[in-house]
Enzyme design. Structure first.
Site, mmCIF file in Angstrom:
data_model
loop_
_atom_site.group_PDB
_atom_site.id
_atom_site.type_symbol
_atom_site.label_atom_id
_atom_site.label_comp_id
_atom_site.label_asym_id
_atom_site.label_seq_id
_atom_site.Cartn_x
_atom_site.Cartn_y
_atom_site.Cartn_z
ATOM 1 N N ASP A 213 0.907 -1.250 0.042
ATOM 2 C CA ASP A 213 0.087 0.116 0.197
ATOM 3 C C ASP A 213 0.762 1.361 0.095
ATOM 4 O O ASP A 213 0.363 2.347 -0.587
ATOM 5 C CB ASP A 213 -1.033 -0.028 1.102
ATOM 6 C CG ASP A 213 -2.234 -0.998 1.031
ATOM 7 O OD1 ASP A 213 -2.150 -1.842 0.356
ATOM 8 O OD2 ASP A 213 -3.067 -0.446 1.656
ATOM 9 N N ASP B 203 -0.882 -5.575 4.432
ATOM 10 C CA ASP B 203 -2.258 -4.889 4.491
ATOM 11 C C ASP B 203 -3.262 -5.935 4.176
ATOM 12 O O ASP B 203 -4.309 -6.375 4.655
ATOM 13 C CB ASP B 203 -2.567 -3.674 3.708
ATOM 14 C CG ASP B 203 -1.435 -2.736 4.534
ATOM 15 O OD1 ASP B 203 -0.573 -3.050 5.254
ATOM 16 O OD2 ASP B 203 -1.934 -1.506 4.566
ATOM 17 N N SER C 6 -5.064 4.811 5.762
ATOM 18 C CA SER C 6 -3.926 4.057 6.050
ATOM 19 C C SER C 6 -4.244 3.702 7.502
ATOM 20 O O SER C 6 -4.516 4.731 8.264
ATOM 21 C CB SER C 6 -2.351 4.619 5.632
ATOM 22 O OG SER C 6 -1.657 4.154 6.480
#
EC number: 4.2.1.9
Length: 555
Positions: free
Chosen positions: A78, A120, A470
């Protein structure tokens, strides 16, 4: 054994012939075949070392009498996908990972699985697959990165993101930023704070699908390699005892997961991933459950981005088992659920003599940072189905605030305005059309939130979006607004100049308009239809559900 579907009987002679082509002996063909899903690649810092983890897992499997058979999984970093079209592919990759493991483990009927993720979307994707397949499975992650050091202070990737904003305001030179970017990520492993990857690795351990230590033992420690070897051996025990993921993942383990989520101050992305994971077990987890548990769970940790400490510090302070032991003092942890150790949560805590070793890192349950959990769920006339905020990382000044809306139809437009000094104290940056359907792909808004923080506006500016954040985001970042603008949600009715009232303690968010004006705008509202950048994202946009239900596919 399940593998006998492809190895047993006269009719399977051709299948056995293909297995002999792999170099297997007759004895190996007749042993339990253990699928090892290795998500290693050379572009993700959290995955670059997973071949080492995989070798240790295979050694453990062989020591216990099984035959390991490795296959790959994709993964998206990410951080590297941030702030460009690549981020549209991150959340959708979760479903692809789950689907591809289902395909591999069904086409080749392994007796059991060891899943090796770290970052993630790979962790939740693998957990979804485990529950969908429901064969004996254990998860062993790659472990967290160590924090960096600069000028005697710990730094991490989020420090670098915020450094960009500091350069823009003249509070840091470009040369200083260069030193910072070369210092912040010193080892392999998942980024070092309580960001999304580490949140999910910690919750994998909490749920019971990973061994104690999985969430916090650093990637570079030999202890991580030993844990991987133990996971390889333990999968054979799970196979022998026929302990499957749905024996472990129950209503009680669901409660434990959300409770730990709140106590640890995990990423808001957990509010997407946990419902998707539990959905595969036939369990419903909606936003009201998150909020109910949050209101009754003390926040015990302030790890980066909420504070200066990192996962390595949590590990030294007793790890996930230590936090669970602390919460169990007040009956907040269910002790009955089974785990991959073959023992219950309570038995694990007792056998490990688990407890907190440093109350500076993990506060006592009777002296928490706050009496409520790290995540709050808000509802209101622009978020009828809810939205989420990591309240443990919000400045006190922003917990209850009236802001002036400045509306943008994409992340790029918002970033340009923020870095162009068009955002002032008292503003709420509203970013539309970044939800699962409208993005498509529900991009993370780390670049704009980091710019706000880096420019010194974190205590005075909110960011509200139908996109997501995030795990490294801090500040009044309110995301997952549902229904999203692309689905006709009321967030799409907000216009620049509107007044937005945020009340995190009161769990509300509203635009200050009367119902007549709302209805007038609703009648005139036509959601923007973006040109889809690819056929894959078009299919995703057509099939994905709301963020409020975990952004899973439609049934």
């Amino acid at each position: 054994m399940r593998s006998k579907k492809m190895t047993g009987g006269l009719e399977k002679a051709p299948h056995r012939s293909l297995l002999y082509a792999l170099g297997l002996s007759k004895d190996e063909v007749n042993r339990p075949l253990i699928g090892i899903c290795n998500a290693a690649n050379e572009i993700i810092p959290g995955h670059v070392h997973l071949h080492t983890i995989t070798r240790a897992v295979k050694d453990g499997v062989r020591l216990a009498g099984g035959v390991p058979m490795e296959f790959p999984a994709i993964g998206v970093c990410d951080g590297l996908a941030m702030n460009h079209t690549g981020m549209r592919y991150s959340l959708p990759s979760r479903e692809i990972i789950a689907d591809s493991i289902e395909i591999m483990a069904t086409a080749h009927p392994f007796d059991a699985l060891v899943l090796i993720p770290n970052c993630d979307k790979i962790v939740p994707g693998m957990l979804m697959a485990a529950l969908r397949l429901n064969i004996p499975t254990i998860v062993i992650s790659g472990g967290p990165m160590l924090a960096g050091r600069k000028d005697g202070k710990k730094v991490d990737l989020i420090t670098v993101f915020e450094g960009v904003g500091q350069v823009k305001t003249g509070n840091m030179t470009e040369d200083e930023l260069t030193v910072l970017e070369q210092s912040a990520c010193p080892t392999c492993g998942s980024c070092s704070g309580m960001f999304t990857a580490n949140s999910m690795n910690c919750l994998s351990e909490t749920i019971g699908l990973a061994l104690p230590g999985n969430g916090t033992i650093p990637a570079v420690m030999a202890e991580r390699t030993r844990l991987a070897k133990a996971a390889g051996s333990q999968i054979m025990t799970l196979l022998e005892k026929d302990i499957k993921p749905r024996d472990i993942v129950t209503e009680k383990s669901l409660k434990n997961a959300v409770t730990m989520d709140m106590a640890l101050g995990c990423s808001t992305n957990t509010v997407l991933h946990l419902p998707a994971i539990f959905n595969e077990a036939g369990l419903k987890l909606d936003l009201t459950v998150f909020d109910e548990i949050s209101r009754n769970t003390p926040n015990l940790c302030k790890l980066s981005p909420a504070g200066p400490d990192h996962i390595e510090d949590l590990n030294a302070a007793g790890g996930i088992q230590g936090v669970m032991a602390e919460l169990s003092k007040t009956g907040r942890i269910e002790l009955d659920p089974m785990t991959v150790t073959g023992k219950t949560v309570g038995e694990n805590l007792k056998e490990l003599n688990a407890g907190v070793k440093d109350h500076k890192i993990v506060r006592p349950v009777d002296d928490p940072y706050s009496t409520e959990g790290g995540i709050a769920v808000l509802f209101g006339n622009i978020a009828e189905d809810g939205c989420v905020v990591k309240q443990s990382a919000v400045a006190p000044e922003m917990m209850k605030r009236t802001c002036n809306a400045k509306v943008f139809n994409s992340e790029e437009e918002a970033v340009e305005a923020i870095l162009g000094n068009q955002i002032v104290k008292g503003d709420a940056v509203v970013i539309l059309y970044e939800g699962p359907k409208g993005g498509p792909g529900m991009r993370e808004m780390l670049t704009p939130t980091s710019a706000i923080a880096g420019m010194g506006l974190g205590a005075d500016v909110a960011l509200i979006t139908d996109g997501r954040f995030s795990g490294g985001t801090r500040g009044a970042a309110i995301g997952h607004v549902s229904p999203e603008a692309a689905s006709g949600g009321a967030i799409g009715l907000v216009q620049t100049g509107d007044v937005i009232e945020i009340d995190i303690p009161g769990r509300s968010i509203n635009v200050k308009l009367d119902e007549a004006e709302m209805e007038k705008r609703r009648a005139e509202f036509k959601p923007i239809e973006k040109e889809m950048p690819s056929a894959f994202l078009k299919r995703y946009s057509q099939n994905v559900t709301s963020a409020s239900t975990g952004a899973i596919y439609k049934k």
